[in-house]
Design an enzyme around this catalytic site. Structure first.
Site, PDB file in Angstrom:
ATOM      1  N   ARG A  25       0.844  -1.193   0.000  1.00  8.95           N
ATOM      2  CA  ARG A  25       0.000   0.000   0.000  1.00  8.95           C
ATOM      3  C   ARG A  25       0.877   1.241   0.000  1.00  8.95           C
ATOM      4  NH1 ARG A  25      -4.461  -1.503   4.708  1.00  8.95           N
ATOM      5  NH2 ARG A  25      -5.216  -3.432   3.751  1.00  8.95           N
ATOM      6  N   SER A 124      -7.940  -1.225   1.237  1.00  5.51           N
ATOM      7  CA  SER A 124      -8.870  -1.536   2.318  1.00  5.51           C
ATOM      8  C   SER A 124      -9.645  -0.314   2.800  1.00  5.51           C
ATOM      9  CB  SER A 124      -8.116  -2.206   3.473  1.00  5.51           C
ATOM     10  OG  SER A 124      -9.005  -2.696   4.449  1.00  5.51           O
ATOM     11  N   HIS A 125      -9.458   0.051   4.057  1.00  7.70           N
ATOM     12  CA  HIS A 125     -10.218   1.139   4.677  1.00  7.70           C
ATOM     13  C   HIS A 125      -9.534   2.489   4.519  1.00  7.70           C
ATOM     14  CE1 HIS A 125      -7.269  -0.403   7.459  1.00  7.70           C
ATOM     15  NE2 HIS A 125      -7.359   0.676   8.189  1.00  7.70           N
ATOM     16  N   ASP A 300     -16.234  -1.193   4.941  1.00  6.34           N
ATOM     17  CA  ASP A 300     -15.087  -0.391   4.504  1.00  6.34           C
ATOM     18  C   ASP A 300     -14.971  -0.445   2.984  1.00  6.34           C
ATOM     19  OD1 ASP A 300     -14.200  -3.005   4.216  1.00  6.34           O
ATOM     20  OD2 ASP A 300     -12.137  -2.535   4.796  1.00  6.34           O
ATOM     21  N   ASP A 302     -13.209  -2.127   0.714  1.00 10.85           N
ATOM     22  CA  ASP A 302     -13.238  -3.389  -0.032  1.00 10.85           C
ATOM     23  C   ASP A 302     -14.195  -4.404   0.568  1.00 10.85           C
ATOM     24  OD1 ASP A 302     -11.601  -3.769   2.213  1.00 10.85           O
ATOM     25  OD2 ASP A 302     -10.392  -5.302   1.217  1.00 10.85           O
ATOM     26  N   ASP A 304     -14.495  -5.922   3.445  1.00 13.42           N
ATOM     27  CA  ASP A 304     -14.133  -7.031   4.329  1.00 13.42           C
ATOM     28  C   ASP A 304     -14.294  -6.674   5.808  1.00 13.42           C
ATOM     29  OD1 ASP A 304     -11.961  -5.319   4.515  1.00 13.42           O
ATOM     30  OD2 ASP A 304     -10.446  -6.872   4.247  1.00 13.42           O
ATOM     31  N   ARG A 305     -14.500  -5.398   6.122  1.00 11.91           N
ATOM     32  CA  ARG A 305     -14.720  -4.991   7.518  1.00 11.91           C
ATOM     33  C   ARG A 305     -16.172  -4.594   7.725  1.00 11.91           C
ATOM     34  NH1 ARG A 305      -9.277  -2.204   9.873  1.00 11.91           N
ATOM     35  NH2 ARG A 305      -7.794  -3.236   8.480  1.00 11.91           N
ATOM     36  N   THR A 368      -1.501 -10.641  14.153  1.00 11.92           N
ATOM     37  CA  THR A 368      -2.317  -9.807  13.286  1.00 11.92           C
ATOM     38  C   THR A 368      -2.065 -10.178  11.821  1.00 11.92           C
ATOM     39  OG1 THR A 368      -2.276  -7.995  14.871  1.00 11.92           O
ATOM     40  CG2 THR A 368      -2.808  -7.440  12.594  1.00 11.92           C
ATOM     41  N   GLU A 387     -11.229  -9.999  14.612  1.00 17.38           N
ATOM     42  CA  GLU A 387     -10.202  -9.097  15.115  1.00 17.38           C
ATOM     43  C   GLU A 387     -10.845  -7.790  15.541  1.00 17.38           C
ATOM     44  OE1 GLU A 387      -7.654  -8.890  11.721  1.00 17.38           O
ATOM     45  OE2 GLU A 387      -8.982  -7.556  10.616  1.00 17.38           O
ATOM     46  N   SER A 389     -10.188  -4.819  14.877  1.00 16.80           N
ATOM     47  CA  SER A 389     -10.214  -3.753  13.882  1.00 16.80           C
ATOM     48  C   SER A 389     -11.367  -3.957  12.895  1.00 16.80           C
ATOM     49  CB  SER A 389      -8.882  -3.673  13.141  1.00 16.80           C
ATOM     50  OG  SER A 389      -8.525  -4.918  12.583  1.00 16.80           O
ATOM     51  N   LYS A 400     -11.623 -11.971   5.770  1.00 14.99           N
ATOM     52  CA  LYS A 400     -12.731 -11.470   6.581  1.00 14.99           C
ATOM     53  C   LYS A 400     -13.829 -10.983   5.648  1.00 14.99           C
ATOM     54  CE  LYS A 400      -9.969  -7.274   7.510  1.00 14.99           C
ATOM     55  NZ  LYS A 400      -8.594  -7.806   7.460  1.00 14.99           N
TER      56      LYS A 400
END
Length: 621
Positions: A25, A124-125, A300, A302, A304-305, A368, A387, A389, A400
């Protein structure tokens, strides 16, 4: 049929192309440098080896953030040049990270082909846009992130790379419409298959959950529902699942049109950034919704959260995974045969541990990184994991899954209300959480992040904490984590040995750009006959203090303290805490002074700075 040729392009290494737990990233301006993305992609192909690349089927898609469309074309042409047989691309380049995992694991092409891996384009986020973040990671044939053995090879290759391969004469693929385009190259035929990525994912979700039961819940006039995709790729799936399949109202969807810059927002599903959802659910400081829905959730970038909310009620991620695990067998058909085991990441609270012990489930703690959950799942040892987060998932895929978590909660609500839909009051999210606390105890938890810290300083601090472990008699010292991938520990664990504590918990420090400070204590109910016992005041206190650059050793009054955090208002760090965090003491005039495990006082002092009744409330003791 259009033919292409393979060109070898000379290049030189870039510094800092080491993948983290979720790939590489960087800022868009870094990725758009000439050869930068190409170097990383070629390094990945070289790390995989020609036996896993030539003739392979690869997925190339992502969350639709800025630069994704250009990256898809670049990676497609490089895949063709490296001998890949076909690539699968989600229509418009959109595919959530969990959907990618599902497609790799389950999709079968028209000719019987199966995917061998995937390039996922996401940060991600993190925010998106020309001046924000982009990312790319590689997932393996099991649908999960590449293990460290592979990512280490990728990084090594980036430091020595001299050339990359790309297909010249291969036109850009039209990813706006579904269909297969075929081309001819030196290694033979090459196909680009653009498809609707919601089809396989929805099919998977319908095989896991009882959709008719959820549909009955959503159709109840007493049950309001709200879902906020924060303009991420989750919106692509939300309409298909929540509206078309489950009959929800389209007005219940917020920010569900994917945008390259996420509408200028920060696609991180928490109480800070999901402002519109927070306001609608009655949790905003500035705006009080008179009649919030019964259930709200956010995703988020993508998808996954996830964040789970009830009416004027916030569910912590650590509680969420514990509650799902406690109710899964009864509420979710996929788990009707029982759970193989449960797992959490090392910074996550011990709420899941208590459920596992009570239900006699195998329990695991991992570093993690979702890849470590995948190791357990591939070994048939774990069914549900999570997790702190805002990540929750199960063994249906190897990532996730934010939408899965929402459907899991809707399933629990549907099950609790199956005989009550015609009653005066539905069983609410808050009712479920409070009943869980009454059964298993309540874990209070907070986290404070120090971002963009100096990597060398962070490593020095972590080394110092490891050294302290051997010299402190007052704490249980344990930095051994479940990890079948031989990864080094990413954190340091301290748990008090005192009789007024129950179990153990974790503090962690990221070894790269961020250090985390974690603090947890648990309140248990019941009489002294309970297995876990009872403190004199009816509460057990668990305190975990972990690595933080602002911590310092404190030797005041002759005591040797592990760490001290002075002058930092605790409520500033309490974005994971719920609205019930209120001080019970009359004197609320000073900033908290939190002392670590001293030789004379396990818990030195804790007082809150003010009475606060919302989600950023002060600490309750």
């Amino acid at each position: 049929m259009v033919a292409f040729r393979v060109t070898r392009v000379g290049t030189t290494p870039f510094d800092g192309q080491k993948p983290g737990t979720s790939g590489l990233r960087k800022k868009v301006k870094v990725f758009t440098q000439p050869h930068y993305l190409q170097n990383f992609v070629q390094a990945t192909f070289n790390a995989l080896g020609s036996d896993k690349v030539k003739g392979a089927t690869l997925v190339i898609s992502g969350d639709g953030r800025y630069f994704s469309k250009d990256a898809i074309q670049i990676i497609t042409k490089m895949a063709a040049a490296n001998g890949v047989r076909r690539v699968w691309v989600g229509q418009h380049g959109l595919m959530s990270t969990p959907a990618v995992s599902a497609v790799v694991r389950d999709r079968v092409g028209a000719n019987g082909s199966k995917a061998n891996g995937a390039f996922i384009l996401t940060a991600s986020h993190n925010p998106g846009g020309p001046h924000e973040d982009f990312g790319v990671k590689y997932n393996m044939e099991n649908g999960g992130p590449a293990p460290e053995g592979v990512t280490n090879k990728i990084y090594e290759n980036t430091t020595t790379i001299k050339e990359y391969l790309i297909a010249e004469g291969l036109p850009d693929a039209d990813i706006s419409k579904t269909g297969v385009s075929s081309f001819e190259g030196p290694d033979g035929k090459f196909d680009v298959d653009v498809f609707d990525s919601t089809i396989d994912y929805v099919k998977l979700m319908k095989s896991i959950f009882d959709f008719p039961s959820i549909q009955k819940l959503l159709s109840s006039p007493k049950f309001g529902f709200c879902y906020d995709a924060l303009h991420g790729v989750a919106g692509y799936y939300a309409k298909r699942i929540f509206v078309e399949e489950l009959g929800g109202k389209e007005s219940s969807l917020l920010n569900c049109v994917p945008k390259e810059d996420f509408g200028g927002g920060h696609p991180d599903p928490n109480l800070t950034y999901a402002k519109e959802l927070v306001a609608r659910m009655g949790l905003s400081k500035s705006h009080s919704e008179p009649n919030p829905p019964e259930f709200g959730a956010a995703a988020d970038g993508d998808a996954d959260r996830n964040m789970i909310l009830g009416k004027r009620f916030f569910v912590t991620p650590s509680d969420s995974v514990a509650i799902i695990a406690a109710n899964a067998v009864e509420a979710i058909p996929y788990f009707s045969g029982g759970l193989k085991g449960v797992a959490r990441s090392m910074p996550t609270s011990a709420a899941l541990d208590v459920v596992a012990k009570s239900l006699n489930l195998k329990f695991y703690e991992v570093p993690t990184g979702w890849k470590f959950f995948g190791n357990l799942m591939d070994a048939g040892m774990c069914s549900i994991c999570g997790e702190e987060s805002f990540g929750t998932g199960s063994d249906h895929i190897r990532e996730k899954d934010g939408v899965w978590a929402v459907l899991a909660w809707l399933s629990i609500l549907a099950n609790k209300n199956k005989d009550n839909l015609g009653g005066e009051k539905l069983v609410s999210v808050e009712d479920i959480v409070r009943q869980h606390w009454a059964t298993y105890g309540r874990h209070y938890y907070t986290r404070y992040d120090y971002e963009n810290v100096d990597a060398a300083g962070a490593k020095e601090l972590m080394a110092h904490l490891v050294k302290l472990q051997s010299s402190l008699d007052e704490v249980n010292n344990d930095d051994t984590l479940t990890d079948s991938d031989d990864s080094p520990s990413r954190g340091v664990k301290f748990a008090s040995k005192a009789k007024t504590t129950e179990g153990s918990q974790i503090g962690s420090g990221s070894m790269d750009l961020m250090l985390e400070k974690l603090l947890e204590w648990v309140e248990l109910w019941g009489d002294s006959s309970q297995e876990q016992g009872e403190a004199s005041d009816g509460r057990r206190i668990k305190a975990i203090i972990a690595s933080c650059p602002k911590y310092k050793q404190d030797k005041k009054k002759g005591d040797m303290y592990l760490v001290t955090w002075e002058g930092e208002p605790l409520h500033r760090a309490s974005w994971l805490m719920d609205k019930d965090f209120r001080c019970t003491k009359a004197r609320c005039a000073k900033t908290p002074d939190i002392y670590g495990f001293g030789r004379k006082n396990i818990w030195k002092a804790l007082e809150c700075s003010s009475h606060v009744e919302n989600s950023r409330g002060c600490t309750y003791l």
